[in-house]
Design an enzyme around this catalytic site. Structure first.
Site, short mmCIF file in Angstrom:
data_model
loop_
_atom_site.label_atom_id
_atom_site.label_comp_id
_atom_site.label_asym_id
_atom_site.label_seq_id
_atom_site.Cartn_x
_atom_site.Cartn_y
_atom_site.Cartn_z
N GLU A 51 0.58 -0.81 -0.13
CA GLU A 51 0.30 0.11 0.03
C GLU A 51 1.02 1.05 0.11
O GLU A 51 0.43 2.34 0.85
CB GLU A 51 -1.65 0.01 1.17
CG GLU A 51 -2.38 -1.18 1.02
CD GLU A 51 -3.67 -1.12 2.30
OE1 GLU A 51 -3.96 -1.27 1.84
OE2 GLU A 51 -2.42 -1.00 3.42
C1 ACM Z 1 -2.21 -5.37 4.31
O1 ACM Z 1 -3.45 -5.98 4.36
N1 ACM Z 1 -2.05 -4.17 3.83
C2 ACM Z 1 -0.77 -6.56 4.37
#
Ligand code: ACM
Length: 672
Positions: A316
């Site tokens: 992310e």
């Molecule tokens: C995640 O759940 N961002 C690895």
């Protein structure tokens, strides 16, 4: 039947179901081969245990803990270990070939033979012996004469070598006792990797002696000292559990920048993040000082954590700071990096050099799967199964977390249905061998040390079984039957997943009795998925986690029992089951009045009344439907009205939902 009687009656049904199966078919995870024998090994106050091994191993301490737990369950006052010098003894005999190493693919197999006169547990490694002792404890049964182990022969070994639990200690701080008791729970379920998520936007949770501003300024004082880290590693080692640390970079890294803004891709100052979500701050991949810092920091951490694997996160990162950073844009030009993904791959390659220098293998979330990365890294697939397939086909070792997000409060059956290698998977044998297993992930946005166990257990047992037991073991009803039993046993390890709720309820009730609130909580569950975040409360690290969704548990047992009774009633028109259903509905209907009375003196529970009212309305409708069925009535207008009430009962209140709505809707459907 009065409410108390119904609850007692239900409890007796549950307990007798457990007692009935207090034999070989209560094991979780189910072993590879279980062959029943003849007779019972009786447990007495003279119970002894003996080990044959060439050098002292983890099993010595393992047998000591085994005896303590056996003693705790039987109350027989069994002598402490070591309690004999002979071998074999008319008790538990453990035979070990050699001490195991805490490494991937280590032998965890064992063979257990129980006869009426003795128990032999044979394992290649001490780690296998520890796994076997957990099986022995699960076999403890009781009859009119007392405690016994059923005669049997069990041959067991795991299906997958990587069976993990991630605990995020950053979003909400989770201290030592949380970690230790959950390591005990992991060992009981034969899980073997503790994935320690140690840095995040909301906290940097480990002491760095090299860069103390990291933990001093990035943690609000809640971090693990290096001594504590060593203690956790030793505790896990004693239980045959590897510890894989995660430092999540280049994104999810705000807390690093509070003390070290020079690492970020935009000027500071930075503050520890209190909200949840995906944030812009990211490490500067274009500045050589970032790599110098990371080299020194990661080298420090690599020395602290003995495991061969080291997790660098990588998830992310949206690259928003990178877009605006002149140095990063220059780096793109200089290195011919087409986009932010390529920049991150460049960053990861620089990290890989550091980890390789420290003799570590890199693990990262599936975003790090980039064509330029060598295949000796491990991919953790979380955004879906596609990454697992892609990685395995491309020759990367990979493990699955998609489907194992236990923070999302989904059912154990949901998690159980996710298999890293389902029967219909399209992978050749070589690619299949790259699938190492999986990890349950306990993200901590919505858990406190008080509630975290209830989000991990008992549902993680279903994931542990998926990863340990043969693929053919997938009967959901049978899983739930065994889950109820092992959940009770987990309590002896200090896990609070069952008892914590009473504590929260007592606090909310300000001196009132917990009964009516307990009844409400037994039939509702916290909203699943990410829905709890969208209901009006802007959760932050400071929001108290003591509300209705915190005191009720994911996948509660009673709605499943209720649903089963409804199904049986509808399938067979069984009047006994009809009575059970009606009695329960009666309890739920009458509960509201009592809760309402209590609310007068307990303001904290007043916001819960609307869902209690919904439950009352739904139960009234359920009873009305049963009456109509019984009397063979048809009344279209009344049924239309009932349908509206049933649909209204689906409306979430206080981030919770009633979990018996579908079952009542089935009764409605029956009378169509
Ligand atoms: C995640 O759940 N961002 C690895």
């Amino acid at each position: 039947m009065p409410r108390i009687k119904v609850l007692v009656f239900s409890l007796i049904l549950l307990l007798s179901a457990n007692a009935m199966f207090a034999q070989l078919d209560q094991l979780m995870p189910v072993p590879k081969v279980v062959k029943p024998g003849t007779g019972k090994f009786r447990v007495t106050a003279k119970f002894v245990a003996s080990i044959r091994e060439k050098t002292p191993t983890r099993a010595d301490d393992g047998v000591r803990r085994f005896l303590q737990r056996l003693d705790g369950r039987t109350g027989l006052n069994i002598p402490d270990f070591p309690n004999t010098i002979s071998f074999p003894v008319d008790g538990l005999n453990v035979l070990i070939d050699h001490p195991g190493e805490l490494k991937l693919h280590e032998d965890e197999s064992y063979i257990l033979v129980i006869t009426p006169s003795r128990m032999m547990l044979e394992a290649v490694t001490d780690i296998g012996a520890l796994r076997g002792m957990e099986t022995v404890l699960q076999l403890l049964s009781v009859d009119g004469e007392g405690f016994y182990f059923p005669a049997c022969r069990i041959e067991d070994a795991p299906r997958f070598p990587w069976r993990g639990l991630l605990i995020d200690v950053c979003r909400h701080w989770q201290p030592m006792d949380v970690i230790k008791r959950n390591l005990d729970g992991m060992a009981a379920m034969k899980l073997n990797v503790f994935h320690w998520h140690l840095s995040e936007d909301q906290g940097f949770r480990i002491e760095s002696k090299k860069f103390p501003r990291l933990h001093q300024m990035g943690s609000n004082g809640d971090y693990f000292t290096q001594e504590q880290v060593k203690e956790v590693i030793a505790y896990a080692d004693a239980r045959g559990i590897r510890v894989v640390p995660e430092f999540d970079i280049p994104g999810h890294s705000t807390a690093w920048f509070v003390g070290h803004p020079e690492l970020a891709s935009a000027p500071g100052p930075y503050a520890i993040e209190k909200k949840f979500g995906v944030f812009d701050p990211a490490m500067n991949p274009a500045n050589e000082t970032t790599y110098k810092f990371l080299d020194e920091f990661l080298t420090e951490m690599c020395a602290l954590f003995p495991d061969e694997y080291f997790h660098i996160g990588g998830d992310e990162n949206e690259g928003k700071q990178w877009e605006k950073n002149a140095e990063v844009n220059q780096l793109k030009k200089d290195k011919g990096l087409a986009d932010n993904h390529a920049v991150q791959a460049y960053f990861n390659q620089r990290l890989l050099e550091i980890l390789t220098e420290n003799r570590k293998r890199m693990v990262g979330w599936d975003e790090i799967l980039q064509p330029s990365m060598p295949t000796n890294i491990v991919i953790q697939s979380w955004r879906g199964k596609e990454a697992l397939i892609k990685a395995a086909n491309a020759g990367y070792d990979v493990m699955l977390s998609s489907g194992y997000y236990i923070d999302l409060c989904q059912s154990a059956s949901f998690h159980y249905g996710h298999d890293p290698l389902p029967a219909d998977v399209v992978l050749d044998a070589k690619a299949k061998a790259h699938v190492l297993g999986g990890e349950a992930t306990m993200w901590a946005e919505l858990v406190s040390p008080e509630t975290i166990d209830s989000r991990i257990w008992p549902r993680t047992c279903a994931i542990a079984e998926r990863l340990w037991s043969p693929a053919e073991v997938k009967d959901v009803a049978d899983m739930y039957r065994r889950l109820a039993k092992v959940s009770l046993n987990l309590e002896e390890l200090g896990l609070t997943h069952l008892r914590y709720a009473e504590v929260l309820m007592r606090r909310a009730l300000a001196g009132e009795t917990t009964g009516p609130l307990r009844t409400l909580c037994a039939v509702i569950g916290p909203l699943q998925g990410y829905k709890r975040h969208g209901q009006g409360i802007a959760y932050s690290t400071e929001t108290p986690l003591t509300r209705l969704p915190d005191m009720c548990v994911p996948d509660p047992e009673l709605p499943r029992e209720f649903g089963r009774a409804v199904d049986e009633f509808l399938a067979k028109s069984d009047p006994i089951q009809g009575m059970v259903v009606k009695n329960w509905l009666d309890v739920f209907r009458n509960n509201h009045k009592e809760l309402e009375n209590q609310a007068a003196n307990a303001p904290a529970i007043r916001p819960m009344l609307p869902i209690s009212q919904q439950l009352q309305d739904l139960s009234t409708v359920g009873i009305g439907l049963l009456d109509m069925l019984e009397k063979g009535q048809s009344d279209a207008a009344r049924k239309d009205q009932y349908r509206l009430t049933i649909e209204k009962a689906r409306t979430p209140v206080q981030e919770c939902e009633i979990q018996i709505v579908d079952a009542v809707a089935k009764i409605w459907d029956k009378g169509k």
